[in-house]
Write a protein that holds these residues in place. Sequence first.
Motif, PDB file in Angstrom:
ATOM      1  N   THR A  94       0.835  -1.199   0.000  1.00 28.26           N
ATOM      2  CA  THR A  94       0.000   0.000   0.000  1.00 28.26           C
ATOM      3  C   THR A  94       0.871   1.251   0.000  1.00 28.26           C
ATOM      4  OG1 THR A  94      -1.730  -1.184   1.191  1.00 28.26           O
ATOM      5  CG2 THR A  94      -1.847   1.203   1.216  1.00 28.26           C
ATOM      6  N   GLU A  95       1.919   1.244   0.829  1.00 23.87           N
ATOM      7  CA  GLU A  95       2.821   2.393   0.866  1.00 23.87           C
ATOM      8  C   GLU A  95       3.511   2.576  -0.479  1.00 23.87           C
ATOM      9  OE1 GLU A  95       5.472   1.757   4.126  1.00 23.87           O
ATOM     10  OE2 GLU A  95       3.953   2.245   5.640  1.00 23.87           O
ATOM     11  N   GLU A  96       3.961   1.487  -1.093  1.00 26.09           N
ATOM     12  CA  GLU A  96       4.592   1.567  -2.398  1.00 26.09           C
ATOM     13  C   GLU A  96       3.615   2.091  -3.444  1.00 26.09           C
ATOM     14  OE1 GLU A  96       6.078  -2.349  -3.207  1.00 26.09           O
ATOM     15  OE2 GLU A  96       7.660  -2.207  -1.680  1.00 26.09           O
ATOM     16  N   PHE A  97       2.384   1.613  -3.386  1.00 26.88           N
ATOM     17  CA  PHE A  97       1.353   2.065  -4.327  1.00 26.88           C
ATOM     18  C   PHE A  97       1.115   3.559  -4.166  1.00 26.88           C
ATOM     19  CE2 PHE A  97      -3.166   2.870  -5.238  1.00 26.88           C
ATOM     20  CZ  PHE A  97      -3.187   2.530  -6.579  1.00 26.88           C
ATOM     21  N   VAL A  98       0.999   4.005  -2.914  1.00 26.08           N
ATOM     22  CA  VAL A  98       0.771   5.427  -2.657  1.00 26.08           C
ATOM     23  C   VAL A  98       1.975   6.244  -3.140  1.00 26.08           C
ATOM     24  CG1 VAL A  98       0.529   7.135  -0.810  1.00 26.08           C
ATOM     25  CG2 VAL A  98      -0.863   5.078  -0.773  1.00 26.08           C
ATOM     26  N   ASN A 102       1.850   9.031  -5.957  1.00 22.16           N
ATOM     27  CA  ASN A 102       2.324  10.398  -5.695  1.00 22.16           C
ATOM     28  C   ASN A 102       3.358  10.804  -6.736  1.00 22.16           C
ATOM     29  OD1 ASN A 102       0.686  10.806  -3.501  1.00 22.16           O
ATOM     30  ND2 ASN A 102       2.235  10.283  -1.983  1.00 22.16           N
ATOM     31  N   ALA A 103       4.296   9.899  -7.033  1.00 25.08           N
ATOM     32  CA  ALA A 103       5.315  10.202  -8.032  1.00 25.08           C
ATOM     33  C   ALA A 103       4.678  10.443  -9.391  1.00 25.08           C
ATOM     34  CB  ALA A 103       6.335   9.070  -8.113  1.00 25.08           C
ATOM     35  N   LEU A 104       3.706   9.608  -9.753  1.00 28.23           N
ATOM     36  CA  LEU A 104       3.021   9.765 -11.026  1.00 28.23           C
ATOM     37  C   LEU A 104       2.259  11.089 -11.064  1.00 28.23           C
ATOM     38  CD1 LEU A 104       2.341   8.394 -13.727  1.00 28.23           C
ATOM     39  CD2 LEU A 104       0.356   7.373 -12.607  1.00 28.23           C
ATOM     40  N   SER A 105       1.607  11.419  -9.957  1.00 30.09           N
ATOM     41  CA  SER A 105       0.871  12.683  -9.879  1.00 30.09           C
ATOM     42  C   SER A 105       1.827  13.860  -9.998  1.00 30.09           C
ATOM     43  CB  SER A 105       0.095  12.774  -8.565  1.00 30.09           C
ATOM     44  OG  SER A 105      -0.878  11.772  -8.496  1.00 30.09           O
ATOM     45  N   GLU A 106       2.966  13.788  -9.310  1.00 31.87           N
ATOM     46  CA  GLU A 106       3.951  14.863  -9.395  1.00 31.87           C
ATOM     47  C   GLU A 106       4.481  14.984 -10.820  1.00 31.87           C
ATOM     48  OE1 GLU A 106       6.926  14.052  -6.457  1.00 31.87           O
ATOM     49  OE2 GLU A 106       5.581  14.498  -4.790  1.00 31.87           O
ATOM     50  N   GLN A 107       4.708  13.831 -11.451  1.00 33.83           N
ATOM     51  CA  GLN A 107       5.190  13.839 -12.828  1.00 33.83           C
ATOM     52  C   GLN A 107       4.151  14.482 -13.751  1.00 33.83           C
ATOM     53  OE1 GLN A 107       5.914   9.944 -14.410  1.00 33.83           O
ATOM     54  NE2 GLN A 107       7.316  10.692 -15.986  1.00 33.83           N
ATOM     55  N   LYS A 108       2.878  14.143 -13.549  1.00 33.34           N
ATOM     56  CA  LYS A 108       1.813  14.731 -14.365  1.00 33.34           C
ATOM     57  C   LYS A 108       1.718  16.233 -14.124  1.00 33.34           C
ATOM     58  CE  LYS A 108      -1.177  10.726 -15.029  1.00 33.34           C
ATOM     59  NZ  LYS A 108      -2.498  10.148 -14.767  1.00 33.34           N
ATOM     60  N   ILE A 109       1.886  16.647 -12.863  1.00 33.31           N
ATOM     61  CA  ILE A 109       1.843  18.073 -12.539  1.00 33.31           C
ATOM     62  C   ILE A 109       3.000  18.791 -13.225  1.00 33.31           C
ATOM     63  CG2 ILE A 109       2.155  19.739 -10.662  1.00 33.31           C
ATOM     64  CD1 ILE A 109       0.550  17.783  -8.876  1.00 33.31           C
TER      65      ILE A 109
END
Length: 161
Positions: A94-98, A102-109
Amino acid sequence: MALDNTFFALVGLILFFVLIAYLKVPGMMGKQLDKRADNIRAELAEAKRLREEAQALLAEYQKKRKDAEAEAAALLAAAEREAALLTEEARQKTEEFVARRNALSEQKIKQAEADAISAVRTAAIDVAVAAAEKVIAAKSDKTTQTALFKDAVSKVQSRLN
């Protein structure tokens, strides 16, 4: 001597005892009693054997019950350990998924920021070119425009080659 009823009762009693002794009734009674005593002894021995057998079975079943309880406790402990491991693994996943999300969201941002900056730059360049075009068109004459156009074309050709 008068023969009264007492005399006949005594004679009958003596004849009875003689008949009993002649027929060996005391011996038969002794044999029957001995036989009965032997039967009772045999039954007591059988009862003692059955009791010992029952105690052995009881001890065996108590041992099996203790073994089963120990095995159940071991299974329970193993199940608890496995549940703890599964819980820890699920927590880590779960922590890895989160973290990945988060990394994917930051990358998209960051990509959206870069796209926005690029769009703003493109719009600024377009506006600047349009403004420069208007300023140059307003300040220059036809010969200057032709010279500027030829200069720009030569620069583009030199960059393309």
